[in-house]
Design an enzyme around this catalytic site. Structure first.
Site, short mmCIF file in Angstrom:
data_model
loop_
_atom_site.label_atom_id
_atom_site.label_comp_id
_atom_site.label_asym_id
_atom_site.label_seq_id
_atom_site.Cartn_x
_atom_site.Cartn_y
_atom_site.Cartn_z
N LYS A 61 0.62 -2.97 3.06
CA LYS A 61 -0.57 -3.36 2.29
C LYS A 61 -0.23 -3.39 0.81
O LYS A 61 -0.49 -4.38 0.10
CB LYS A 61 -1.71 -2.37 2.56
CG LYS A 61 -2.88 -2.47 1.60
CD LYS A 61 -3.97 -1.43 1.90
CE LYS A 61 -3.58 -0.02 1.53
NZ LYS A 61 -3.88 0.37 0.13
N THR B 34 -5.67 2.41 -3.42
CA THR B 34 -4.64 1.47 -3.86
C THR B 34 -5.09 0.07 -3.46
O THR B 34 -5.24 -0.23 -2.27
CB THR B 34 -3.28 1.78 -3.20
OG1 THR B 34 -2.92 3.12 -3.51
CG2 THR B 34 -2.21 0.84 -3.73
N LYS C 199 1.05 1.29 -9.98
CA LYS C 199 1.30 1.70 -8.59
C LYS C 199 2.20 0.68 -7.89
O LYS C 199 3.07 1.04 -7.09
CB LYS C 199 -0.04 1.83 -7.85
CG LYS C 199 0.07 2.16 -6.37
CD LYS C 199 0.33 3.63 -6.10
CE LYS C 199 0.58 3.89 -4.61
NZ LYS C 199 0.65 5.30 -4.27
N1 LIG Z 1 -1.95 8.72 2.61
C1 LIG Z 1 -1.12 8.71 1.59
O1 LIG Z 1 -0.05 9.35 1.62
C2 LIG Z 1 -1.47 7.95 0.36
C3 LIG Z 1 -2.53 7.05 0.35
N2 LIG Z 1 -2.82 6.32 -0.76
C4 LIG Z 1 -3.90 5.33 -0.76
O2 LIG Z 1 -5.13 6.02 -0.75
C5 LIG Z 1 -6.10 5.30 -0.01
C6 LIG Z 1 -6.67 6.19 1.08
O3 LIG Z 1 -5.58 6.60 1.93
P1 LIG Z 1 -5.85 7.66 3.12
O4 LIG Z 1 -6.78 8.70 2.66
O5 LIG Z 1 -4.50 8.04 3.59
O6 LIG Z 1 -6.57 6.75 4.17
P2 LIG Z 1 -7.48 7.17 5.44
O7 LIG Z 1 -7.41 6.04 6.39
O8 LIG Z 1 -7.11 8.52 5.91
O9 LIG Z 1 -8.94 7.23 4.81
C7 LIG Z 1 -9.62 6.10 4.38
C8 LIG Z 1 -11.03 6.49 4.01
O10 LIG Z 1 -11.74 5.35 3.56
C9 LIG Z 1 -12.91 5.14 4.36
N3 LIG Z 1 -13.12 3.69 4.51
C10 LIG Z 1 -12.17 2.75 4.71
N4 LIG Z 1 -12.74 1.54 4.77
C11 LIG Z 1 -14.07 1.73 4.63
C12 LIG Z 1 -15.17 0.83 4.58
N5 LIG Z 1 -15.00 -0.49 4.73
N6 LIG Z 1 -16.38 1.37 4.42
C13 LIG Z 1 -16.55 2.67 4.29
N7 LIG Z 1 -15.54 3.57 4.29
C14 LIG Z 1 -14.30 3.09 4.47
C15 LIG Z 1 -12.61 5.81 5.66
O11 LIG Z 1 -13.81 6.12 6.33
P3 LIG Z 1 -13.80 6.48 7.90
O12 LIG Z 1 -13.50 7.94 7.95
O13 LIG Z 1 -15.14 6.12 8.32
O14 LIG Z 1 -12.71 5.63 8.54
C16 LIG Z 1 -11.86 7.04 5.17
O15 LIG Z 1 -12.75 7.98 4.68
C17 LIG Z 1 -5.41 4.04 0.49
O16 LIG Z 1 -5.66 2.97 -0.37
C18 LIG Z 1 -3.95 4.41 0.43
O17 LIG Z 1 -3.13 3.27 0.22
C19 LIG Z 1 -2.11 6.51 -1.92
C20 LIG Z 1 -1.08 7.41 -1.98
C21 LIG Z 1 -0.65 8.18 -0.84
#
Ligand SMILES: NC(=O)C1=CN([C@@H]2O[C@H](COP(=O)(O)OP(=O)(O)OC[C@H]3O[C@@H](n4cnc5c(N)ncnc54)[C@H](OP(=O)(O)O)[C@@H]3O)[C@@H](O)[C@H]2O)C=CC1
Ligand SMILES: NC(=O)C1=CN([C@@H]2O[C@H](COP(=O)(O)OP(=O)(O)OC[C@H]3O[C@@H](n4cnc5c(N)ncnc54)[C@H](OP(=O)(O)O)[C@@H]3O)[C@@H](O)[C@H]2O)C=CC1
Ligand SMILES: NC(=O)C1=CN([C@@H]2O[C@H](COP(=O)(O)OP(=O)(O)OC[C@H]3O[C@@H](n4cnc5c(N)ncnc54)[C@H](OP(=O)(O)O)[C@@H]3O)[C@@H](O)[C@H]2O)C=CC1
EC number: 1.1.1.60
Lengths: 301, 301, 301, 301
Positions: A248, A105, A180
């Site tokens: 966010k 997102t 979204k």
């Molecule tokens: N959780 C929810 O219920 C929902 C989430 N979303 C959206 O989905 C997206 C992901 O959410 P979610 O899975 O919960 O988040 P998490 O924090 O659990 O996971 C984020 C992932 O992105 C990686 N990441 C983040 N920044 C970087 C970077 N700069 N470089 C490399 N890797 C990076 C992280 O790696 P690392 O493991 O190394 O930190 C991790 O694998 C977000 O945008 C969120 O808004 C949408 C709907 C529902």
């Protein structure tokens, strides 16, 4: 697990970002396609290959180099920008004509900028934020909102069915993110109303569960009411969609509203109430914790 | 029509107030029970007896004098007070031990005061505001929230089934009204959020119907979204639950919140937005016209 | 003290309600006029006669029976109604043609109703709420907003100068209260803005006193900023104009706004924030404690 | 006019940005110092040299190359960034050790970034947003809020006195901008409260000028009340501090609040109300036009 023999119709795919959402999404993908994963923190990638049939790569560039389709599900704008267009970025490493689908997102602006960068790199781009939460990801029952060329979205559709129960194209690149935002705007006012209602029910000496039972069949009904009333009544917020994620998203929506001249009074107000939830320690609480804000104030009385 | 022979289990009942809601409710009642009606404006009472099997009386007192159960569905606190305890009021004319069920949406205070007055008059009182709107009343599919003695509510239940698909006791006298307030509080924030979302979708250049189609299966879903998005998109508000009724109800909720020490920031704010809808000429528009407020502002730009 | 010989031009007056405001007001009055006081709790009346030259009566009716002018400064609508028109009420005990001046902050509706009741009793009525607080009352430097017949207000003016530095007629009976409502409406938004500003200054790492020093000479300047910034910075709220008084006044303003079709979004919202201050234990805190609400939330973080 | 002979103590200065504010500020500066001006649109620069004793340069770089002190007063973040660090930017053209003072209202982040860039270029940087409006600039009576090294601010002080009646250092680079944000936050709630009050006065049938006359001596007093009530009553908004400037500033404040964890509910709400004023055509109206928003809604009724 090791890679299975490719099924008919199976594609070479890559999934970057194995967080709460990406981990199970990539898992569902692996049931039907070849998957190579990359995650910044290596442990999640290892854990993933223990659970699912697929390979891991050491760098994003390596992960994508043979892929027909690349999916990512990262954190926020700056993360997507870093992975896609930063040093060793994915776009320049992708095969010409391949397709990148971003499930993060983000702002619509970022999506449009990535769309342009992709075109320059000879790659196709679709923004495809999801809703449905962790449970939707685990159950393969997400809703996906796509923005991109019709042809690209059509091509993605059957693949997204691995983890989506609904996927729809809403317009050109950016339209997925804008949709979204509408979703989050609707939720902000709705959850605050629900929180005020449940709090009022308690203060009025009613049994809030009985109240919800009777009103949840009519004009006040909402998914949030049906799926959150119980945890709200119990003051349980350690799950669900985190307040800081919501902020966010609302930040992107408010900035976009500034551009497209929308009026978002209650969205802006509830975003500030979420800042108060964060001050209560609730940055990682579920968005329904707007009730905690109302009750904290009462607790002390 | 003239009165049919009483069915087995049929009661002598009275229905006072044949407005948008009361007219069809009394009609459903007449299918199973003897009904005498009274309406202040005589024409509605005549029209009712043309449609349904029942009698009309010339005064409230006459209407209730033989009744086992009396129902009313009037406007606001002052109307109920006038009919029940004013000159020639109903309570003093009712048979000792008979039951009065008030379907008007009022304050809980009024309900409690009427409960006391009823007791003094040897009559039993239940407050029983409804939700479901005109359509719910016509289809006999209302939801009813009761406040009163358990025995009285139990006795009412099978009779209310004439026009309710759900009826539930929430507590002592007043509890029905308090529950209805929770309902309206939840709706206020929810509809404002929905209005902001639809407006944003339009300003963002999305097709709002497609957006609703995709988001209405998830966490943003609500009865209002499903049942109002189309008319909102078309700017059609000449139907439904009137803004001025909503403001009456929110006024009761805000006053009660003052007493029970609830915090209702968004409810109070949206009530003021409804005052702006009224200034746009929308006192009789459906509550979803919060979108008209947001758009009026844009129209002029 | 005992009564002094009447000065030239001295009137026979009565003062009812010797609270925080009324006590010193009646004292200033006694410097130039004959004063008989009444207070519900007898101890305040005794204490008053120890401090000032005047007499006390045992009942309101006795207190007013010889008076040319009667002043009162009570709590809220219901208190004024009780004293003026209740059992043994003042209006029926007053001399025909004498003048009653009510300094209580009430609804305009109450003022109009008392005006009518006074006329029926052959008495003249002026509503005259004050501003300036305890200090203004003690210093004899109040501002007074009058509603009543021109002749009556003119007659009052020289007497009010005992404790007012400004007094002005704004219209017929009720106009004084309406003007006081404007005052409170202006204050509500203003103080919330100030609280957000000071809180932001602290969070931004600035010295809020230095910030106020520099911005209080320009477009952000206000009486509240100049007179409250220091206590706000120190988190000191045990003084001044109580939150529960403010909520009473805002309640009158919001109800009147409902009638006169004003739109008061921020007033309504801040009134709810004050309900949160009350839940923090601040019912008697100064209105500037809106900052405590913002900071309580932060303290826990 | 041509340059006069340098007075004792006169410095070589540059002023960039001759808009509503910068034009007269640079004029006041020229009364005591040597001034070279630059303006993007050349006509304003020509007009300036006709009015004041000073020179104009064709490019920013040329304008600053000999200066001891450089002042600028531009539009927003992106404008300052372009002029200071863009192609042919000022920082690289300035003399080593010279001082750059930015009067633009920007984000604190931009100020800090420019501070770092200045240091890298061997130049000193002070952020110094102003308040006082066009009139303050013309009268040389601005208030200036400085952020920078103590020594640098001390050095600026006597020069700023050319157009400031007050100037104060609030902290390191960025502190000037943060202070200006506090100023705008205080104003947002205050003006909305004032607008609600004046609107209520009119709806209540009072003479709003008389009301302001009586309440502007007490706790509701503010600079805005005293300086804007008359134009507000007359519905005159074609002057003053433009709504779109205010929204830019509030945008910076809200973004900073997100970072420093402030809670700004009414600021965020009023910012959205300003978006509604913009939709009414009021992007260039004075900030007091929040009243127009309230009244537009009424006009149609
Ligand atoms: N959780 C929810 O219920 C929902 C989430 N979303 C959206 O989905 C997206 C992901 O959410 P979610 O899975 O919960 O988040 P998490 O924090 O659990 O996971 C984020 C992932 O992105 C990686 N990441 C983040 N920044 C970087 C970077 N700069 N470089 C490399 N890797 C990076 C992280 O790696 P690392 O493991 O190394 O930190 C991790 O694998 C977000 O945008 C969120 O808004 C949408 C709907 C529902
Ligand atoms: N409409 C809706 O969708 C819903 C309405 N409600 C609530 O139900 C109640 C009735 O609503 P609705 O039927 O729409 O309203 P209407 O205005 O259509 O009908 C009101 C009825 O009450 C009578 N009445 C009102 N005041 C008096 C009085 N002082 N003395 C005698 N009779 C009086 C009217 O008589 P007359 O014909 O002479 O005017 C009329 O029969 C309200 O409290 C409303 O809030 C609840 C849920 C949904
Ligand atoms: N305090 C302030 O700064 C300001 C107050 N006001 C307004 O002035 C009014 C008085 O305020 P304040 O003096 O502070 O209030 P206090 O509570 O100090 O005094 C109230 C007075 O009214 C009397 N009273 C209240 N109710 C009744 C009743 N039902 N019967 C008989 N006597 C009654 C009390 O008598 P007893 O001693 O027996 O309780 C007491 O003398 C209020 O309307 C307030 O809103 C206006 C501007 C500023």
């Amino acid at each position: 697990m090791t890679q299975k023999d490719p099924q008919p119709g199976s594609l070479k795919t890559t999934f970057i970002g194995l967080g709460v959402m990406g981990f199970p999404m990539a898992g569902h993908l692996a049931a039907r396609h070849e998957v190579t994963v990359f995650n910044r923190s290596a442990d999640k990638a290892s854990r993933w290959t223990e659970h699912y049939a697929g390979q891991r790569a050491e760098t994003p560039a390596e992960a994508v180099k043979d892929a027909d389709m690349v999916f990512c599900c990262l954190g926020a704008d700056e993360d997507v920008e870093a992975i896609l267009t930063g040093e060793g970025g994915v776009l320049n490493a992708m095969k010409s004509g391949s397709l990148l689908c971003d499930h993060t997102t983000t702002s619509a602006e970022l999506a449009r900028r990535m769309g342009v960068a992709a075109t320059e790199a000879g790659v196709r781009f679709v923004d495809a934020p999801v809703s449905g939460g962790q449970k939707g990801a685990e159950d393969g029952a997400l809703t996906i909102m796509m923005g991109g060329a019709e042809k690209d979205c059509d091509e993605l559709l059957p693949v997204l069915e691995c983890y989506a129960k609904r996927a729809r194209r809403l317009g050109e690149v950016g339209a997925g993110q804008l949709t979204k935002m509408v979703n989050q705007i609707c939720i902000a006012g709705l959850v605050q109303g629900l929180a005020e209602g449940i709090q009022f029910a308690k203060k009025a000496g009613l049994d809030p569960a009985e109240v919800v039972d009777v009103i949840s069949k009519g004009a006040a009904q909402s998914w949030q009411m049906e799926n959150r009333y119980q945890t709200m009544i119990e003051g349980q917020y350690d799950f669900g969609f985190a307040v800081e994620w919501m902020r966010k998203d609302l930040n992107y929506a408010l900035a976009e509203g500034r551009r497209n001249k929308s009026h978002l009074p209650v969205t802006a107000l509830v975003d500030q109430f979420y800042s108060e939830v964060e001050s209560l320690g609730g940055a990682r609480w579920d968005t329904s914790s707007l009730l905690a804000r109302l009750e904290n104030l009462s607790r002390t009385s």
